[in-house]
Scaffold this active site. Structure first.
Site, PDB file in Angstrom:
ATOM      1  CE1 TYR A  26      12.125  49.541  50.775  1.00 12.83           C
ATOM      2  CE2 TYR A  26      14.331  49.082  49.881  1.00 12.83           C
ATOM      3  CZ  TYR A  26      13.024  49.705  49.741  1.00 12.83           C
ATOM      4  OH  TYR A  26      12.946  50.564  48.810  1.00 12.83           O
ATOM      5  CB  THR A  28      14.318  49.599  45.246  1.00 12.70           C
ATOM      6  OG1 THR A  28      15.613  49.754  45.853  1.00 12.70           O
ATOM      7  CG2 THR A  28      13.965  48.280  45.910  1.00 12.70           C
ATOM      8  NE  ARG A  43      16.445  59.778  50.071  1.00 16.13           N
ATOM      9  CZ  ARG A  43      16.103  58.607  49.895  1.00 16.13           C
ATOM     10  NH1 ARG A  43      14.649  58.327  50.217  1.00 16.13           N
ATOM     11  NH2 ARG A  43      17.000  57.570  49.591  1.00 16.13           N
ATOM     12  CD  GLU A  60      19.155  48.685  49.202  1.00 14.17           C
ATOM     13  OE1 GLU A  60      19.274  47.765  50.045  1.00 14.17           O
ATOM     14  OE2 GLU A  60      20.044  49.575  49.032  1.00 14.17           O
ATOM     15  CG  HIS A 108      14.934  58.695  43.659  1.00 12.18           C
ATOM     16  ND1 HIS A 108      14.909  57.420  43.252  1.00 12.18           N
ATOM     17  CD2 HIS A 108      13.793  59.239  43.914  1.00 12.18           C
ATOM     18  CE1 HIS A 108      13.612  56.965  43.588  1.00 12.18           C
ATOM     19  NE2 HIS A 108      12.796  58.016  44.066  1.00 12.18           N
ATOM     20  CE1 TYR A 111       3.222  48.259  58.533  1.00 12.64           C
ATOM     21  CE2 TYR A 111       5.315  49.370  58.195  1.00 12.64           C
ATOM     22  CZ  TYR A 111       3.815  49.382  58.204  1.00 12.64           C
ATOM     23  OH  TYR A 111       3.317  50.521  57.285  1.00 12.64           O
ATOM     24  CE  LYS A 154       9.655  49.162  47.952  1.00 15.61           C
ATOM     25  NZ  LYS A 154       8.817  49.715  47.338  1.00 15.61           N
ATOM     26  N   GLY A 208       5.070  61.033  51.023  1.00 13.90           N
ATOM     27  CA  GLY A 208       6.573  60.783  50.809  1.00 13.90           C
ATOM     28  C   GLY A 208       7.216  61.773  50.052  1.00 13.90           C
ATOM     29  CB  ALA A 232       7.455  51.220  50.445  1.00  9.69           C
TER      30      ALA A 232
HETATM   31  P1  NAP Z   1       9.250  57.943  51.505  1.00 14.23           P
HETATM   32  O1  NAP Z   1       9.593  59.425  51.678  1.00 14.23           O
HETATM   33  O2  NAP Z   1       9.942  57.005  52.707  1.00 14.23           O
HETATM   34  O3  NAP Z   1       7.741  57.827  51.407  1.00 14.23           O
HETATM   35  C1  NAP Z   1       7.025  56.782  51.512  1.00 14.23           C
HETATM   36  C2  NAP Z   1       5.574  56.798  51.591  1.00 14.23           C
HETATM   37  O4  NAP Z   1       4.823  55.566  52.052  1.00 14.23           O
HETATM   38  C3  NAP Z   1       5.039  57.852  52.774  1.00 14.23           C
HETATM   39  O5  NAP Z   1       3.894  58.586  52.202  1.00 14.23           O
HETATM   40  C4  NAP Z   1       4.665  57.277  53.848  1.00 14.23           C
HETATM   41  O6  NAP Z   1       3.604  57.719  54.875  1.00 14.23           O
HETATM   42  C5  NAP Z   1       3.925  55.850  53.004  1.00 14.23           C
HETATM   43  N1  NAP Z   1       3.841  54.387  53.862  1.00 14.23           N
HETATM   44  C6  NAP Z   1       4.651  53.894  54.491  1.00 14.23           C
HETATM   45  N2  NAP Z   1       3.922  52.888  55.001  1.00 14.23           N
HETATM   46  C7  NAP Z   1       2.592  52.806  54.652  1.00 14.23           C
HETATM   47  C8  NAP Z   1       1.575  52.072  54.808  1.00 14.23           C
HETATM   48  N3  NAP Z   1       1.488  50.952  55.586  1.00 14.23           N
HETATM   49  N4  NAP Z   1       0.124  52.500  54.277  1.00 14.23           N
HETATM   50  C9  NAP Z   1       0.288  53.331  53.479  1.00 14.23           C
HETATM   51  N5  NAP Z   1       1.128  54.426  53.339  1.00 14.23           N
HETATM   52  C10 NAP Z   1       2.539  54.175  53.885  1.00 14.23           C
HETATM   53  O7  NAP Z   1       9.785  57.124  50.186  1.00 14.23           O
HETATM   54  P2  NAP Z   1      10.366  57.833  48.813  1.00 14.23           P
HETATM   55  O8  NAP Z   1      11.736  58.067  48.787  1.00 14.23           O
HETATM   56  O9  NAP Z   1       9.225  58.698  48.386  1.00 14.23           O
HETATM   57  O10 NAP Z   1      10.107  56.568  48.045  1.00 14.23           O
HETATM   58  C11 NAP Z   1       8.946  56.288  47.356  1.00 14.23           C
HETATM   59  C12 NAP Z   1       9.085  54.739  46.997  1.00 14.23           C
HETATM   60  O11 NAP Z   1       9.989  54.503  46.053  1.00 14.23           O
HETATM   61  C13 NAP Z   1       9.006  53.634  48.079  1.00 14.23           C
HETATM   62  O12 NAP Z   1       8.294  52.601  47.801  1.00 14.23           O
HETATM   63  C14 NAP Z   1      10.401  53.156  48.187  1.00 14.23           C
HETATM   64  O13 NAP Z   1      10.574  52.035  48.595  1.00 14.23           O
HETATM   65  C15 NAP Z   1      10.754  53.419  46.666  1.00 14.23           C
HETATM   66  N6  NAP Z   1      11.966  53.790  46.062  1.00 14.23           N
HETATM   67  C16 NAP Z   1      12.615  54.915  46.734  1.00 14.23           C
HETATM   68  C17 NAP Z   1      13.878  55.085  46.264  1.00 14.23           C
HETATM   69  C18 NAP Z   1      14.695  56.321  46.757  1.00 14.23           C
HETATM   70  O14 NAP Z   1      15.967  56.558  46.545  1.00 14.23           O
HETATM   71  N7  NAP Z   1      13.946  57.344  47.215  1.00 14.23           N
HETATM   72  C19 NAP Z   1      14.603  54.327  45.497  1.00 14.23           C
HETATM   73  C20 NAP Z   1      14.078  53.114  44.990  1.00 14.23           C
HETATM   74  C21 NAP Z   1      12.541  52.979  45.405  1.00 14.23           C
HETATM   75  P3  NAP Z   1       4.065  58.611  55.826  1.00 14.23           P
HETATM   76  O15 NAP Z   1       4.552  59.950  55.367  1.00 14.23           O
HETATM   77  O16 NAP Z   1       2.864  58.637  56.785  1.00 14.23           O
HETATM   78  O17 NAP Z   1       5.186  57.929  56.602  1.00 14.23           O
HETATM   79  O1  G4F Z   2      20.436  56.698  52.481  1.00 17.51           O
HETATM   80  P1  G4F Z   2      20.576  55.425  52.841  1.00 17.51           P
HETATM   81  O2  G4F Z   2      19.734  55.029  54.214  1.00 17.51           O
HETATM   82  O3  G4F Z   2      19.735  54.672  51.454  1.00 17.51           O
HETATM   83  P2  G4F Z   2      19.713  53.098  50.942  1.00 17.51           P
HETATM   84  O4  G4F Z   2      19.695  52.239  52.215  1.00 17.51           O
HETATM   85  O5  G4F Z   2      20.522  53.040  49.897  1.00 17.51           O
HETATM   86  O6  G4F Z   2      18.223  52.833  50.600  1.00 17.51           O
HETATM   87  C1  G4F Z   2      17.475  54.003  49.788  1.00 17.51           C
HETATM   88  O7  G4F Z   2      17.693  53.922  48.550  1.00 17.51           O
HETATM   89  C2  G4F Z   2      17.060  52.587  48.025  1.00 17.51           C
HETATM   90  C3  G4F Z   2      17.584  52.486  46.567  1.00 17.51           C
HETATM   91  O8  G4F Z   2      18.646  52.001  46.264  1.00 17.51           O
HETATM   92  C4  G4F Z   2      15.752  52.647  48.240  1.00 17.51           C
HETATM   93  F1  G4F Z   2      15.124  51.279  47.803  1.00 17.51           F
HETATM   94  C5  G4F Z   2      15.334  52.820  49.806  1.00 17.51           C
HETATM   95  O9  G4F Z   2      13.917  52.782  49.941  1.00 17.51           O
HETATM   96  C6  G4F Z   2      16.113  54.148  50.282  1.00 17.51           C
HETATM   97  O10 G4F Z   2      15.334  55.117  49.729  1.00 17.51           O
HETATM   98  O11 G4F Z   2      21.943  54.763  53.097  1.00 17.51           O
HETATM   99  C7  G4F Z   2      22.713  54.898  51.690  1.00 17.51           C
HETATM  100  C8  G4F Z   2      24.173  54.386  52.486  1.00 17.51           C
HETATM  101  C9  G4F Z   2      24.147  52.835  52.921  1.00 17.51           C
HETATM  102  O12 G4F Z   2      25.108  51.982  52.414  1.00 17.51           O
HETATM  103  C10 G4F Z   2      24.363  53.176  54.448  1.00 17.51           C
HETATM  104  O13 G4F Z   2      25.049  52.016  55.095  1.00 17.51           O
HETATM  105  O14 G4F Z   2      24.795  55.024  53.315  1.00 17.51           O
HETATM  106  C11 G4F Z   2      25.309  54.296  54.255  1.00 17.51           C
HETATM  107  N1  G4F Z   2      25.258  55.114  55.462  1.00 17.51           N
HETATM  108  C12 G4F Z   2      26.565  55.399  56.129  1.00 17.51           C
HETATM  109  N2  G4F Z   2      26.114  56.062  57.367  1.00 17.51           N
HETATM  110  C13 G4F Z   2      23.969  55.389  56.107  1.00 17.51           C
HETATM  111  C14 G4F Z   2      24.677  56.337  57.343  1.00 17.51           C
HETATM  112  N3  G4F Z   2      23.056  55.473  56.067  1.00 17.51           N
HETATM  113  C15 G4F Z   2      22.001  56.134  56.904  1.00 17.51           C
HETATM  114  N4  G4F Z   2      20.603  55.921  56.774  1.00 17.51           N
HETATM  115  N5  G4F Z   2      22.609  56.773  57.990  1.00 17.51           N
HETATM  116  C16 G4F Z   2      23.864  56.838  58.408  1.00 17.51           C
HETATM  117  O15 G4F Z   2      24.443  57.342  59.380  1.00 17.51           O
END
Ligand code: NAP
Ligand code: G4F
Length: 395
Positions: free
Chosen positions: A159, A135, A194, A137, A189, A103, A163, A14, A90
Site C-alpha cells: 500500500y 499518507t 471509519r 504510511e 484520521h 491490485y 502511494k 469512503g 484507494a
Molecule cells: P476508505 O474509507 O477505505 O475509502 C476508500 C474509497 O475508495 C471507497 O469509496 C472505496 O469504494 C473506493 N475505492 C477503492 N478502490 C477503488 C477503485 N478501484 N475504484 C474506485 N473506487 C475505489 O478510505 P478513507 O479512510 O476514506 O481514505 C481516503 C483516502 O485517503 C484513501 O486514498 C486512503 O488511502 C487515504 N488516507 C487515509 C487515511 C486515514 O487515516 N483514513 C490517512 C492517509 C491517507 P468502496 O466503498 O466501494 O469500497
Molecule cells: O488501523 P490500522 O489498520 O491503520 P494503518 O495501518 O495505520 O493505516 C491507516 O492509516 C494510514 C495513515 O497512516 C492510511 F494511509 C491507511 O489508508 C489507513 O487508513 O492499523 C493501525 C495500527 C497498525 O500498526 C496495526 O498493526 O494498529 C495495529 N493493529 C493492532 N491490532 C491492528 C490490529 N490493525 C488492524 N487493522 N486490526 C487489528 O486487529
C-alpha cells in the site's frame, strides 16, 4: 450570481469521501462522486446526501467508475469539467495490501496517474486543481521523529509503495506540466464512520459489544504500535484548504500527538466505565477487567445493572462484563509482515501557512466513536431480543 464551483471526488463512498461531500455541499459546490459497482448497495455513508436523479438542479451526482479504468475516468472528467478533483479512492487497508499487492499498485498508484493524465489530455491543466490523498504510511520505518514534509520516506507495505508512486507522479505532473496538483500527507484520521476493520473502529465496536454483553472478547494484533490519530472532519477541511492555497504544495496533516493501540483500548473501555489491566507480554498479553464503575457503566450502556440476558435472547450468560474477566487477547494473524511502529506528525507548515487547527482531540474522537457504536450495538441488542438476526460483521 457567482458560478457554483464543481468538485469531483473519487472514493466518495469512503469515510473521507462522505465527510468531504458534506463539507463541499455546505460550501455551495456541485459535487460529483465516483462509486464502484457492487453487488449490494455500498452507499451507506452518503445515503443522507442522495438526491433523486429525476429531480432538477441536483448538486450531488454519483457516477459509476473505477480507478483501474482509464476510459471511464477520462470520459467522466470530460463531462464533469471539474474545478477541483479530490482523488480519495484507494484500496486503503495496509494489511490487505499484502494479500492484494498488484491490485493495490494498480488502483492506488496507477489510478493516480490516470487522473493526472486525464486532466492533461483534456487540456484542463489550468482549470482543474487536484488533491492527492497521500499518507503518513510513506514514512513507514521512520527516519525522523516527528515526521514533516522534509522527512525521507521508507514505505513498509505494498500500500505504502503504491502511494509513494502516487506521491511522486503528482509532484512530477505539477513540475512538468505546471498543474495545481498537491499531496496531503495525512496521518491516521478516524470517525464513527471509519471502516470496521481499521483498528480504532474495531476497538470501539468491540468495546460497545462487550459492554452490552453481545460479545466475549476482542482479538487484536500489535498493541505497541503508535499512531497519530485525528478526526476525519478536521482532515477533510484541510483537503479543501490545500486546494484554495496560493501555490500548489505538499502538506503534512497531523495532530502532533501519538498513542499506542493499547492506550486507545484503555480509553475506549473507560468510556463505558470499565477499567482494564494488561498482563503478559507479546502474543501472551491479555486485557482483563480490573474494575467497573457501575454508575458510568449504566449511564453509557443504558443497562440498569450488569444485566444477565436469557438464553432465549440468543446471548450467552458468559458474555457479561465482570471483574477479572479476560476480554482481550493478541492474535498474530493481525500482525503484518513489516510493521510501521511509530507515527507522529509535525503539522507546523499547515498551521502557520494555512491556519489549520484541529477542533477535536483524541478523547473527543473516542467519545464520539463510542457513543455512535453503543447506539448501533444497542440496536443489535433490541433486534436480538425481538428474535431477529443481526449482521455478523467481523474480521
Ligand atoms: P476508505 O474509507 O477505505 O475509502 C476508500 C474509497 O475508495 C471507497 O469509496 C472505496 O469504494 C473506493 N475505492 C477503492 N478502490 C477503488 C477503485 N478501484 N475504484 C474506485 N473506487 C475505489 O478510505 P478513507 O479512510 O476514506 O481514505 C481516503 C483516502 O485517503 C484513501 O486514498 C486512503 O488511502 C487515504 N488516507 C487515509 C487515511 C486515514 O487515516 N483514513 C490517512 C492517509 C491517507 P468502496 O466503498 O466501494 O469500497
Ligand atoms: O488501523 P490500522 O489498520 O491503520 P494503518 O495501518 O495505520 O493505516 C491507516 O492509516 C494510514 C495513515 O497512516 C492510511 F494511509 C491507511 O489508508 C489507513 O487508513 O492499523 C493501525 C495500527 C497498525 O500498526 C496495526 O498493526 O494498529 C495495529 N493493529 C493492532 N491490532 C491492528 C490490529 N490493525 C488492524 N487493522 N486490526 C487489528 O486487529
Amino acid at each position: 450570481m457567482k458560478k457554483q464551483r464543481v468538485a469531483f471526488i473519487t472514493g466518495v463512498t469512503g469515510q473521507d469521501g462522505a465527510y468531504l461531500s458534506e463539507f463541499l455541499l455546505k460550501k455551495g459546490y456541485i459535487v460529483h462522486g465516483l462509486k464502484r459497482r457492487s453487488s449490494l448497495f455500498n452507499t451507506d455513508r452518503i445515503d443522507h446526501l442522495y438526491q433523486d436523479p429525476h429531480v432538477d438542479n441536483q448538486n450531488f451526482i454519483l457516477h459509476y467508475g473505477d480507478m483501474t479504468d482509464s476510459t471511464n475516468l477520462i470520459r467522466l472528467i470530460k463531462e464533469i469539467q471539474p474545478d477541483e478533483i479530490y482523488n480519495l479512492a484507494a484500496m486503503s487497508h495496509v494489511a490487505v495490501s499484502f494479500e492484494t499487492p498488484e491490485y493495490t499498485a494498480n488502483a492506488d498508484g496507477l489510478g493516480t496517474l490516470r487522473i493526472l493524465d486525464a486532466v492533461r489530455l483534456l487540456g484542463l491543466e489550468k482549470k482543474t486543481r487536484i488533491y492527492q490523498a497521500s499518507t503518513s504510511e510513506l514514512f513507514g520505518k521512520v527516519q525522523e521523529v516527528p515526521q514533516s514534509e522534509t522527512t525521507p520516506f521508507y514505505p513498509r507495505s505494498p500500500y505504502a509503495v503504491a502511494k509513494m508512486y502516487a506521491y511522486w507522479i503528482t509532484v512530477n505532473y505539477r513540475e512538468a506540466y505546471n498543474m495545481f496538483a498537491c499531496n496531503g500527507i495525512l496521518f491516521n484520521h478516524e470517525s464513527p464512520i471509519r471502516g470496521e476493520t481499521f483498528v480504532t473502529r474495531k476497538i470501539t465496536r468491540a468495546t460497545a459489544r462487550i459492554a452490552l454483553g453481545l460479545q466475549d472478547k476482542v482479538y487484536l494484533g500489535n498493541l505497541d504500535a503508535k499512531r497519530d490519530w485525528g478526526h476525519a472532519k478536521d482532515y477533510v477541511r484541510m483537503m479543501w484548504m490545500i486546494l484554495q492555497a496560493n501555490e500548489p504544495e505538499d502538506w503534512v496533516i497531523a495532530t502532533g500527538t501519538t498513542t499506542t493501540v493499547r492506550d486507545f483500548v484503555r480509553m475506549s473501555f473507560k468510556e463505558v466505565g470499565i477499567e482494564l489491566e494488561f498482563k503478559g507480554e507479546g502474543i501472551n498479553e491479555v486485557g482483563i477487567i480490573k474494575n467497573i464503575d457501575q454508575e458510568k457503566y449504566e449511564q453509557a450502556t443504558g443497562n440498569s445493572s450488569v444485566r444477565v440476558p436469557q438464553q432465549s435472547e440468543g446471548v450467552s450468560r458468559t458474555h457479561q462484563p465482570t471483574i477479572g474477566k479476560e476480554i482481550l487477547a493478541v492474535d498474530p494473524r493481525y500482525f503484518r509482515p513489516t510493521e510501521v511502529d511509530l507515527l507522529i506528525g509535525n503539522p507546523t507548515k499547515a498551521k502557520t501557512k494555512l491556519g489549520w487547527e484541529c477542533k477535536y482531540n483524541l478523547a473527543d474522537l473516542i467519545k464520539e466513536m463510542m457513543q455512535s457504536d453503543l447506539k448501533l450495538m444497542r440496536k443489535d441488542q433490541y433486534l436480538k431480543e425481538g428474535g431477529y438476526t443481526t449482521l455478523n460483521y467481523f474480521e
